[in-house]
Design a protein around this motif. Structure first.
Motif, mmCIF file in Angstrom:
data_model
loop_
_atom_site.group_PDB
_atom_site.id
_atom_site.type_symbol
_atom_site.label_atom_id
_atom_site.label_comp_id
_atom_site.label_asym_id
_atom_site.label_seq_id
_atom_site.Cartn_x
_atom_site.Cartn_y
_atom_site.Cartn_z
ATOM 1 N N VAL A 1 -4.493 -10.637 7.551
ATOM 2 C CA VAL A 1 -3.115 -11.115 7.411
ATOM 3 C C VAL A 1 -2.582 -10.708 6.037
ATOM 4 O O VAL A 1 -1.465 -10.208 5.906
ATOM 5 C CB VAL A 1 -3.036 -12.647 7.580
ATOM 6 N N THR A 2 -3.399 -10.916 5.008
ATOM 7 C CA THR A 2 -3.001 -10.560 3.648
ATOM 8 C C THR A 2 -2.770 -9.066 3.500
ATOM 9 O O THR A 2 -1.748 -8.633 2.959
ATOM 10 C CB THR A 2 -4.087 -11.016 2.649
ATOM 11 N N TYR A 3 -3.707 -8.268 3.978
ATOM 12 C CA TYR A 3 -3.545 -6.813 3.898
ATOM 13 C C TYR A 3 -2.348 -6.349 4.728
ATOM 14 O O TYR A 3 -1.664 -5.386 4.377
ATOM 15 C CB TYR A 3 -4.820 -6.111 4.360
ATOM 16 N N GLY A 4 -2.108 -7.027 5.848
ATOM 17 C CA GLY A 4 -0.943 -6.693 6.671
ATOM 18 C C GLY A 4 0.362 -6.924 5.926
ATOM 19 O O GLY A 4 1.348 -6.204 6.132
ATOM 20 N N SER A 5 0.384 -7.912 5.045
ATOM 21 C CA SER A 5 1.604 -8.205 4.278
ATOM 22 C C SER A 5 1.897 -7.122 3.247
ATOM 23 O O SER A 5 3.008 -7.053 2.715
ATOM 24 C CB SER A 5 1.472 -9.567 3.576
ATOM 25 N N TYR A 6 0.883 -6.284 2.953
ATOM 26 C CA TYR A 6 1.075 -5.167 2.021
ATOM 27 C C TYR A 6 1.366 -3.857 2.760
ATOM 28 O O TYR A 6 1.475 -2.806 2.139
ATOM 29 C CB TYR A 6 -0.180 -4.963 1.159
ATOM 30 N N PHE B 1 0.854 -1.179 0.000
ATOM 31 C CA PHE B 1 0.000 0.000 0.000
ATOM 32 C C PHE B 1 0.893 1.233 0.000
ATOM 33 O O PHE B 1 1.962 1.236 0.627
ATOM 34 C CB PHE B 1 -0.909 0.009 1.225
ATOM 35 N N SER B 2 0.470 2.293 -0.690
ATOM 36 C CA SER B 2 1.302 3.482 -0.827
ATOM 37 C C SER B 2 1.543 4.177 0.504
ATOM 38 O O SER B 2 2.532 4.879 0.684
ATOM 39 C CB SER B 2 0.657 4.467 -1.809
ATOM 40 N N GLY B 3 0.652 3.977 1.460
ATOM 41 C CA GLY B 3 0.798 4.585 2.779
ATOM 42 C C GLY B 3 -0.261 4.064 3.729
ATOM 43 O O GLY B 3 -1.076 3.210 3.374
ATOM 44 N N SER B 4 -0.254 4.590 4.950
ATOM 45 C CA SER B 4 -1.189 4.107 5.965
ATOM 46 C C SER B 4 -2.637 4.424 5.612
ATOM 47 O O SER B 4 -3.544 3.647 5.941
ATOM 48 C CB SER B 4 -0.839 4.707 7.334
ATOM 49 N N ILE B 5 -2.883 5.551 4.929
ATOM 50 C CA ILE B 5 -4.250 5.906 4.549
ATOM 51 C C ILE B 5 -4.829 4.862 3.591
ATOM 52 O O ILE B 5 -5.980 4.428 3.739
ATOM 53 C CB ILE B 5 -4.301 7.312 3.900
ATOM 54 N N GLY B 6 -4.028 4.470 2.604
ATOM 55 C CA GLY B 6 -4.481 3.449 1.659
ATOM 56 C C GLY B 6 -4.795 2.146 2.361
ATOM 57 O O GLY B 6 -5.808 1.495 2.071
ATOM 58 N N PHE B 7 -3.938 1.755 3.307
ATOM 59 C CA PHE B 7 -4.166 0.525 4.069
ATOM 60 C C PHE B 7 -5.437 0.621 4.910
ATOM 61 O O PHE B 7 -6.256 -0.303 4.918
ATOM 62 C CB PHE B 7 -2.966 0.248 4.972
ATOM 63 N N VAL B 8 -5.581 1.728 5.635
ATOM 64 C CA VAL B 8 -6.737 1.897 6.517
ATOM 65 C C VAL B 8 -8.041 1.862 5.729
ATOM 66 O O VAL B 8 -9.008 1.185 6.121
ATOM 67 C CB VAL B 8 -6.631 3.221 7.312
ATOM 68 N N SER C 1 -6.900 2.076 -4.962
ATOM 69 C CA SER C 1 -7.536 3.149 -5.738
ATOM 70 C C SER C 1 -9.051 3.151 -5.544
ATOM 71 O O SER C 1 -9.663 4.205 -5.344
ATOM 72 C CB SER C 1 -7.205 2.993 -7.228
ATOM 73 N N LEU C 2 -9.665 1.960 -5.586
ATOM 74 C CA LEU C 2 -11.110 1.870 -5.414
ATOM 75 C C LEU C 2 -11.518 2.278 -4.002
ATOM 76 O O LEU C 2 -12.503 3.001 -3.816
ATOM 77 C CB LEU C 2 -11.593 0.452 -5.708
ATOM 78 N N SER C 3 -10.765 1.826 -3.008
ATOM 79 C CA SER C 3 -11.098 2.119 -1.616
ATOM 80 C C SER C 3 -11.032 3.613 -1.328
ATOM 81 O O SER C 3 -11.841 4.148 -0.567
ATOM 82 C CB SER C 3 -10.149 1.366 -0.669
ATOM 83 N N LYS C 4 -10.061 4.295 -1.935
ATOM 84 C CA LYS C 4 -9.914 5.731 -1.721
ATOM 85 C C LYS C 4 -11.085 6.520 -2.299
ATOM 86 O O LYS C 4 -11.368 7.637 -1.871
ATOM 87 C CB LYS C 4 -8.604 6.223 -2.333
ATOM 88 N N ILE C 5 -11.776 5.921 -3.270
ATOM 89 C CA ILE C 5 -12.949 6.570 -3.862
ATOM 90 C C ILE C 5 -14.223 6.178 -3.123
ATOM 91 O O ILE C 5 -15.006 7.023 -2.688
ATOM 92 C CB ILE C 5 -13.083 6.212 -5.358
ATOM 93 N N LEU C 6 -14.426 4.855 -2.972
ATOM 94 C CA LEU C 6 -15.699 4.362 -2.450
ATOM 95 C C LEU C 6 -15.898 4.619 -0.962
ATOM 96 O O LEU C 6 -17.008 4.932 -0.530
ATOM 97 C CB LEU C 6 -15.841 2.860 -2.721
ATOM 98 N N MET C 7 -14.849 4.492 -0.150
ATOM 99 C CA MET C 7 -15.033 4.609 1.296
ATOM 100 C C MET C 7 -15.475 6.013 1.730
ATOM 101 O O MET C 7 -16.392 6.146 2.536
ATOM 102 C CB MET C 7 -13.772 4.165 2.040
#
Length: 465
Positions: free
Chosen positions: A239-244, A7-14, A164-170
């Motif tokens: 776990v998967t998202y944590g690996s990113y 993920f490009s940063g913590s915001i993208g991950f969150v 990219s989708l999460s940053k738009i939809l959330m």
């Protein structure tokens, strides 16, 4: 093997993780559980558990993923070879969930189209939902479209797809939720005089009249069960998202933000739904599951008059966004596991899993057609009567495999590799682990006990009725 994206940063991950956590469970399960479990009492218990039980499981799984740099299928075995089976179990969960989640996502898409095209009154008619899901051709068509959208996002990868989708939809989802919640408080039934604020009172004010000890126990277990499913743990996703998640980003702060986002949306889902249902249908209208979203809510929108069509379109669009952000996380957990374990390319993993999910989905869709060879009615151990194939698959994934995975994770971290493994990973950059003692107590003793009770309830061994 493909290079692992981050993920490009913590915001993208969150936003991606919150998108996974904020799903159909928040919308059609949380309001019903709150309504039947003493309103404000349930909310208080849920909040306490979110800060303790939820925090423990969430930070554990994200830490496992970041530490091992692997998806759940291989991450557990990397921590301890004897727990490789746990990775297999955790990978089975999203594999089972994806086909039926996309079917339900297809149902949401169908209703969104109906309301957006100005035909919401049809959806409010008795028998409309049953007629729709009993027609395999239509159900499969919408299942296919929703599954295709899910596959397309995952095919584009972690950054161009999920993030990219999460940053738009959330953000859009949150705005819609807040808007509908505010509107729900302003409505009034002109015939009865009941207002949305009275419905809000029914939702948030504790009501424990006639409660026995068993009722309080049920509230705790229902709140824990809802939280357990809501934050997307024990299904390989976190776990998967944590690996990113990058090593240099603040893991503890990010997990806290996920907790806050998920809890706020769950609470607002109740503000959206409970006052509106209370105003037009009373306490009798309170129900859960598909019946709430696809049978009760459309009738509520119809009762609102002309504006109900517009609000209904917004509502189902919001539910569609929530379903999509959750389904992409489920598919990513499967695809990432295939890439890590077998060295499969992302393209081949998405296509192969998409085909499998479609085939299973077609079988499940035919399970609702009375004359189909796949039609079935079975009583489940948790007391559910007359369930179809979809409900059986859902029961196996959510009530058997997920508690087993969570219990196994607690044993692995709490007793084998020790809590320090997670604490050190979460605070690798000098971050303060503010709930260290609570985390240790939860992961070693309290959480395994609560999860075992949850499993026994799911198996029908324990009942509070």
């Amino acid at each position: 093997m493909e290079k692992r994206n981050k993920f490009s940063g913590s915001i993208g991950f969150v936003l991606a993780a919150a998108g996974s956590a904020v799903g159909l469970g928040n919308i059609w399960r949380f309001p019903n559980l709150a309504a039947k479990n003493g309103g404000g009492l349930f909310l208080v218990v849920y909040l306490i558990l979110a800060l303790s039980f939820g925090f423990t499981l969430l930070i554990t799984e994200v830490s496992i993923g970041r530490k091992t740099n692997q998806s759940s299928l291989t991450a557990y075995g990397k921590l301890n070879k004897k727990f490789g089976w746990l990775g297999v179990f955790s990978a089975i969960v999203p594999f089972l969930i994806l086909p039926y989640y996309c079917i339900v996502g297809g149902w949401v898409l169908k209703y969104a189209v109906v309301f957006i095209t100005g035909n919401g009154t049809k959806a409010a008619q008795d028998g409309y939902f049953v007629e729709f899901i009993s027609d395999p051709k239509v159900a499969i068509a919408f299942d296919f479209i929703f599954l295709l959208a899910t596959c397309f996002v995952i095919y584009r990868g972690v950054n161009k797809g999920i993030e990219s989708l999460s940053k738009i939809l959330m953000p859009v989802l949150l705005v819609i939720v807040v808007g509908i919640a505010i509107f729900s408080l302003t409505i009034k039934n002109e015939e009865t005089g009941v207002t949305g604020l009275e419905g809000l009172k029914y939702y948030v004010v504790p009501n424990v009249e006639g409660f026995k000890l068993s009722d309080y126990c049920r509230v705790i277990m229902d709140a824990m069960g809802q939280l357990f499913y809501s934050i997307s743990v024990a299904m390989g996703i976190m776990v998967t998202y944590g690996s990113y998640f990058k090593k240099e980003d603040n893991l503890i702060k990010s997990v806290n933000r996920i907790e806050i986002f998920d809890t706020i949306v769950a609470f607002l889902a109740g503000v959206m739904i409970i006052p509106a249902v209370y105003v037009f249908m009373g306490k009798e209208g309170m129900t859960g599951g598909a019946g709430l979203v696809f049978m009760v809510i459309p009738k509520v929108f119809q009762s609102m008059g002309g504006i109900g069509q517009f609000v209904g379109a917004l509502f189902f669009l919001m539910v569609l966004f929530a379903a999509l952000t959750s389904s992409i996380s489920v598919l990513e957990a499967v695809v990432s596991g295939m890439i890590d374990k077998f060295g499969t390319s992302r393209k081949k993993a998405v296509i192969s899993e998409g085909i499998i999910a479609l085939i299973i989905g077609i079988i499940i869709c035919f399970g609702y057609k009375a004359k189909s060879i796949f039609y079935m009615e079975v009583d489940l151990p948790n007391g559910a009567k007359g369930q179809q194939l979809l409900d059986v698959v859902d029961y196996l994934a959510n009530n058997i495999f997920m508690p087993v995975v969570a219990i196994g994770t607690c044993i692995l971290i709490g007793w084998v590799v020790k809590p320090k493994t997670v604490i050190d990973e979460a605070s690798i950059n000098g971050e303060k682990f503010g709930r260290k003692k609570l985390f240790t107590a939860m992961i070693t003793v309290i959480a395994p006990i609560l999860l075992t009770l949850l499993l026994l309830i799911s198996l029908g061994v324990i009942s509070f009725d």
